[in-house]
Design an enzyme around this catalytic site. Sequence first.
Site, PDB file in Angstrom:
ATOM      1  N   HIS A 157     -10.629  11.937  43.705  1.00 32.66           N
ATOM      2  CA  HIS A 157      -9.533  12.818  43.304  1.00 32.66           C
ATOM      3  C   HIS A 157      -8.776  12.206  42.133  1.00 32.66           C
ATOM      4  O   HIS A 157      -8.459  11.024  42.151  1.00 32.66           O
ATOM      5  CB  HIS A 157      -8.547  13.001  44.455  1.00 32.66           C
ATOM      6  N   ASN A 188     -12.756   3.711  44.278  1.00 29.37           N
ATOM      7  CA  ASN A 188     -11.945   4.802  44.814  1.00 29.37           C
ATOM      8  C   ASN A 188     -11.102   4.334  45.992  1.00 29.37           C
ATOM      9  O   ASN A 188      -9.923   4.652  46.096  1.00 29.37           O
ATOM     10  CB  ASN A 188     -12.887   5.936  45.248  1.00 29.37           C
TER      11      ASN A 188
END
Lengths: 406, 406
Positions: A157, A188
């Site tokens: 994201h 991430n």
Amino acid sequence: MSSLHSFCHSFLSFFLSFHFLLLYFTMHRLLSTVNGWKMKMMKKGESDARSVPIQIQPKQYCLYQFLLDRLHIRRILPFGFPTICPVRIRKSYVAGVDMAKKIPFFVAEAYSSSLLKALESRNASRNKCRFVADPTVPDKYAAKNEDYLRSGLSRGHMAPAGAQKTMSEMQDSFNLTTNILPQDFDCNAFLWRRLEHWTKEISVNHQGVYVISGPIFRPQEGTNCVEYQVIGKGRVAVPTHLFKVILTKDKKSWYSRAKYSMAAYVVPNAPIVISTPLNEIEVSIDSLEEQTGMYFHPKLDRSRVVMHLQDQEPAAMDPQHIEWASKDIQYARSLWFLKMLEERYQRQGLMKDGTVQMAMKQQKKKLNWNARKKVVSYFLPTSVKDAIYVCGSIAACVAGGWYYGN
Amino acid sequence: MSSLHSFCHSFLSFFLSFHFLLLYFTMHRLLSTVNGWKMKMMKKGESDARSVPIQIQPKQYCLYQFLLDRLHIRRILPFGFPTICPVRIRKSYVAGVDMAKKIPFFVAEAYSSSLLKALESRNASRNKCRFVADPTVPDKYAAKNEDYLRSGLSRGHMAPAGAQKTMSEMQDSFNLTTNILPQDFDCNAFLWRRLEHWTKEISVNHQGVYVISGPIFRPQEGTNCVEYQVIGKGRVAVPTHLFKVILTKDKKSWYSRAKYSMAAYVVPNAPIVISTPLNEIEVSIDSLEEQTGMYFHPKLDRSRVVMHLQDQEPAAMDPQHIEWASKDIQYARSLWFLKMLEERYQRQGLMKDGTVQMAMKQQKKKLNWNARKKVVSYFLPTSVKDAIYVCGSIAACVAGGWYYGN
């Protein structure tokens, strides 16, 4: 009568044309004045190469020139400019879509203390959301969920899923084309997550924190060649690095204007240790702009901006990381995954901590017990299982009858 | 008096507020009507996936929503969107600059029969122009002439230098950042040049020809990896392919609307034979748009467009190519360069032609003679040269004196 009529007519036409002329000259005057201000502002920051506002036409840009340009564009491109970076406006972020690479060019969000308060009492859960292609982007330009599967990369994201208040906003952040790009699992889960968390944390001390994140495609060190992977049938591009530009606005007081600070961070899209100090991944805005080819916050007067964030996070291990790690361990559902996690935490230096070790031990015990139960139930013959079941039901019936009989 | 005053006041305020309301509702009505038309147009072309106009917001877009969006953007990006593709408007073309790769995203031009007539009587020469970086693009985003030197690649014009009328326009087309990208020598000199020439030629039969050219970065065949070179200190990206989208507008008659045709051509940025038929390098607009991530001519209703150009050039050898080749040979200034040209023409199959062979022979003879002259003058001792010079001057003086004496 006729002469009066003609007189009225001529007077009116004169009057109208005079007014049109007046309007034109007023507009012209106004625009030139505004341009004069702009030119003055440009001259002010001339010594600083970064403050050239590149969206503004460099020469004196009057109304006449503007209209001429419109006509000229209409002659050369009668059906409009080719669409290169369509912008999508969502509740919690604004994104520019790179339709060739099928990932965002940039994703912008803003944090404030009021938003943080609202987030505390939210009722959105990311478990109920699923990854979807952007329905407002045509099929051929959009990444699909299947492109990401079996690629060995996570769906990273850009605007974090933890910054949305309602369920519909949360679903927005799972939008593949406008908010997600292929990101390394370790990057991430550790350093990028820490950066996101830190951004939210500093917004308590500022009036506003404006964050722009996105991908970078950079040549390998020492070579003259840019090389990047594309994944899936849709050929979604995997960036070599990721960037975050953070602009903070200080609370202004009655005696001074608002103060701005700005800093840029670049993280390689590869496993990187979570405890890397932020000073090490900080780069100058100038060099980031050269790499990405973007000019950030074009209307901001950079001579007013401090080019460094004052509240850098300490480099030491944060209790937050320990908490995340323990939580991740508790969510593990198989011994294989737990082993992978252990290896990963070993690399990140998190296994030295007592809490993490404890959580790992407990989860291992639990999963081992589950596995044993599974093994027992697998090897027990079906007839025995059935017998136990039948005996149990009979016993329950008898007990029930005895209870009601009394 | 007081009551009259208050009455007037209330009446006026009522009157004004009523008018504001009226204005608002009229605007709202107008915008919704226009949106209704747009939606109808969208529905019309719904069966064709290509005709989704992606710049238009997909839902009913009313004034209220528009204002809300502006406010929202102001909250998240208070200093404007990051600049990604600044547009430069020049006399003979319009270009979008890719500031990360330091080459254009696209360059658009338009041809018409009147322009062609004007070009015949022009007084611009490309010999007097020199390659410059775009002065309106900041230094860090602009390619320099030094980046191209010793790279083994030519500076390929997107809007050809032959389509400018005046000297200042001509200089525009030598603008490195907005009109030029690194192109293979053979590709630039043969097939791309032929494509440019053909585009100009067909504009005689059409009311307008709109051309968009630009670079493509495509993964290698059979691999999942995009790889491209960057040249020079400024790291100017070398595209793997080049594209040209040609839109023609037919002359409309009194009984029908104007007809549009559209076609796309993709040329690899590598040596390619000049006689390649155009059908072979033609691709569908759809696949080109997926590769480049652009949506061309967004306001054009594609259900009205024929997706193929009718007047494709024949595949046979064109007398034009022979002329170009002979001219290039005559411009050769060294035997080494002539040999390179010969090899190149051999590869392109142009050396079979008699005219080219003739030109090659003559130029070789001339250059050989020049070389011999140079050798003689090199080995002749300086004293002898001086003596010849002195004798010559004396003879001239004597002859002059004798002439005037008579």
